[in-house]
Design an enzyme around this catalytic site. Structure first.
Site, mmCIF file in Angstrom:
data_model
loop_
_atom_site.group_PDB
_atom_site.id
_atom_site.type_symbol
_atom_site.label_atom_id
_atom_site.label_comp_id
_atom_site.label_asym_id
_atom_site.label_seq_id
_atom_site.Cartn_x
_atom_site.Cartn_y
_atom_site.Cartn_z
ATOM 1 N N GLY A 60 0.783 -1.238 0.000
ATOM 2 C CA GLY A 60 0.000 0.000 0.000
ATOM 3 C C GLY A 60 0.813 1.286 0.000
ATOM 4 O O GLY A 60 0.342 2.307 0.498
ATOM 5 N N THR A 61 2.015 1.263 -0.586
ATOM 6 C CA THR A 61 2.766 2.528 -0.615
ATOM 7 C C THR A 61 2.096 3.540 -1.557
ATOM 8 O O THR A 61 2.177 4.749 -1.316
ATOM 9 C CB THR A 61 4.245 2.326 -1.025
ATOM 10 O OG1 THR A 61 4.296 1.861 -2.366
ATOM 11 C CG2 THR A 61 4.962 1.378 -0.095
ATOM 12 N N ASN A 62 1.443 3.063 -2.586
ATOM 13 C CA ASN A 62 0.717 4.003 -3.458
ATOM 14 C C ASN A 62 -0.514 4.569 -2.751
ATOM 15 O O ASN A 62 -0.857 5.731 -2.933
ATOM 16 C CB ASN A 62 0.336 3.330 -4.778
ATOM 17 C CG ASN A 62 1.500 3.321 -5.749
ATOM 18 O OD1 ASN A 62 1.877 4.365 -6.265
ATOM 19 N ND2 ASN A 62 2.100 2.157 -5.964
ATOM 20 N N MET B 168 -4.013 -6.768 -7.207
ATOM 21 C CA MET B 168 -3.432 -7.840 -8.023
ATOM 22 C C MET B 168 -4.472 -8.785 -8.632
ATOM 23 O O MET B 168 -4.175 -9.943 -8.882
ATOM 24 C CB MET B 168 -2.418 -8.617 -7.173
ATOM 25 C CG MET B 168 -1.221 -7.774 -6.777
ATOM 26 S SD MET B 168 -0.376 -7.054 -8.223
ATOM 27 C CE MET B 168 0.788 -5.952 -7.433
ATOM 28 N N ILE C 82 -7.235 -9.325 -11.795
ATOM 29 C CA ILE C 82 -7.742 -8.815 -13.084
ATOM 30 C C ILE C 82 -9.260 -8.726 -12.972
ATOM 31 O O ILE C 82 -9.931 -9.726 -12.686
ATOM 32 C CB ILE C 82 -7.351 -9.768 -14.251
ATOM 33 C CG1 ILE C 82 -5.840 -10.037 -14.257
ATOM 34 C CG2 ILE C 82 -7.884 -9.249 -15.575
ATOM 35 C CD1 ILE C 82 -4.985 -9.104 -15.036
ATOM 36 N N HIS D 254 0.754 1.400 -13.108
ATOM 37 C CA HIS D 254 1.560 0.254 -13.561
ATOM 38 C C HIS D 254 3.039 0.665 -13.562
ATOM 39 O O HIS D 254 3.376 1.761 -14.033
ATOM 40 C CB HIS D 254 1.118 -0.164 -14.969
ATOM 41 C CG HIS D 254 1.883 -1.351 -15.462
ATOM 42 N ND1 HIS D 254 1.578 -2.635 -15.061
ATOM 43 C CD2 HIS D 254 2.971 -1.443 -16.265
ATOM 44 C CE1 HIS D 254 2.443 -3.469 -15.615
ATOM 45 N NE2 HIS D 254 3.298 -2.779 -16.349
HETATM 46 C C1 GAR Z 1 3.359 -1.010 -7.401
HETATM 47 O O1 GAR Z 1 4.653 -0.956 -7.934
HETATM 48 C C2 GAR Z 1 2.333 -1.002 -8.513
HETATM 49 O O2 GAR Z 1 2.677 -0.190 -9.594
HETATM 50 C C3 GAR Z 1 2.337 -2.452 -8.923
HETATM 51 O O3 GAR Z 1 2.431 -3.159 -7.707
HETATM 52 C C4 GAR Z 1 3.109 -2.372 -6.729
HETATM 53 C C5 GAR Z 1 2.231 -2.261 -5.507
HETATM 54 O O4 GAR Z 1 2.890 -1.584 -4.464
HETATM 55 N N1 GAR Z 1 1.171 -2.773 -9.690
HETATM 56 C C6 GAR Z 1 1.175 -3.628 -10.704
HETATM 57 O O5 GAR Z 1 2.153 -4.260 -11.046
HETATM 58 C C7 GAR Z 1 -0.165 -3.775 -11.426
HETATM 59 N N2 GAR Z 1 0.019 -4.412 -12.696
HETATM 60 P P1 GAR Z 1 2.097 -0.895 -3.266
HETATM 61 O O6 GAR Z 1 1.129 -1.930 -2.679
HETATM 62 O O7 GAR Z 1 3.207 -0.571 -2.284
HETATM 63 O O8 GAR Z 1 1.392 0.313 -3.792
#
Ligand code: GAR
Length: 212
Positions: free
Chosen positions: A12-14, A91, A93, A110
């Protein structure tokens, strides 16, 4: 004010970048009203709790396939009055029923410059492994609308990141997050909430005259 629902599966950093932007007042005309996780153990859930944001768990493990999962997710999103759905490291689809119900209202981040290193099987760390395997000098991140083609929807924002000698997938993933994902995802979410995005023929156009 638009209701933003953030879907997560992991760290969940995004999501954190979105929360930080919201607390700085950088998400104009939108508010994160709910976080939904496909994984009961996702650290993202703790991030939401810490910032007083409601969360729900819809565990993928309880469903036989993505279609059945998506049906219940759709009901949950309707009950939350979602205006914008953000896939932030989600994660799963999504089935077409949900994509059609929320056409041009679902945004994904992405970790590559689409159309490189994207589509089926390109997620998380694998994307960076593939970029390093190929030996590209530039990679980056893309925020795009979600359509029925995996990573094929209209591109909203992209940001390039340089690859350096000695990069591992983990090092590169961190640089792409810091320099690109955590910046362009909140920007794209705010543009959406301010009604500054228009999609024509799978191309997204930004209205630069509005809001600034
Ligand atoms: C992020 O790098 C995101 O771009 C990627 O998963 C990671 C999740 O990190 N998403 C994908 O690859 C989707 N195809 P987070 O949970 O720390 O945000």
């Amino acid at each position: 004010m638009k209701n933003i629902i953030v879907l997560v599966s992991g760290g969940g950093t995004n999501l954190q970048a979105l929360i930080n932007a919201q607390e700085r007042g950088e998400i104009r005309n939108g508010k994160i009203t709910c976080v939904i996780s496909s994984n009961p153990d996702a650290y993202a859930l703790q991030r939401a709790e810490k910032h007083g944001i409601k969360s729900q768990v819809l565990s993928r493990k309880n469903y036989q396939n993505n279609q059945a999962y998506t049906q219940d997710l759709l009901k949950l999103l309707e009950s939350e009055n979602a205006d914008l759905i953000v896939l932030a490291g989600f994660m799963i689809i999504l089935d077409k029923a949900l994509i059609q119900a929320y056409e041009n209202k679902i945004i994904n981040v992405h970790p590559s410059l689409i159309p490189s290193f994207c589509g089926d099987g390109f997620y998380g760390l694998h994307v960076h492994e593939k970029a390093l395997e190929k030996g590209v000098k530039l990679t980056g991140a893309t925020v795009h609308f979600v359509n029925e083609i995996c990573d094929g929807g209209a591109i909203i924002l992209q940001k390039a990141v340089e690859i350096q000698n000695g990069d591992t997938p983990e090092i590169l993933q961190k640089r792409v997050m810091e320099q690109a994902e955590w910046k362009i995802l909140p920007q794209a979410v705010s543009l959406f909430c301010e009604d500054r995005l228009t999609v024509i023929d799978n191309h997204a156009y930004i209205d630069y005259n509005k809001g600034e």
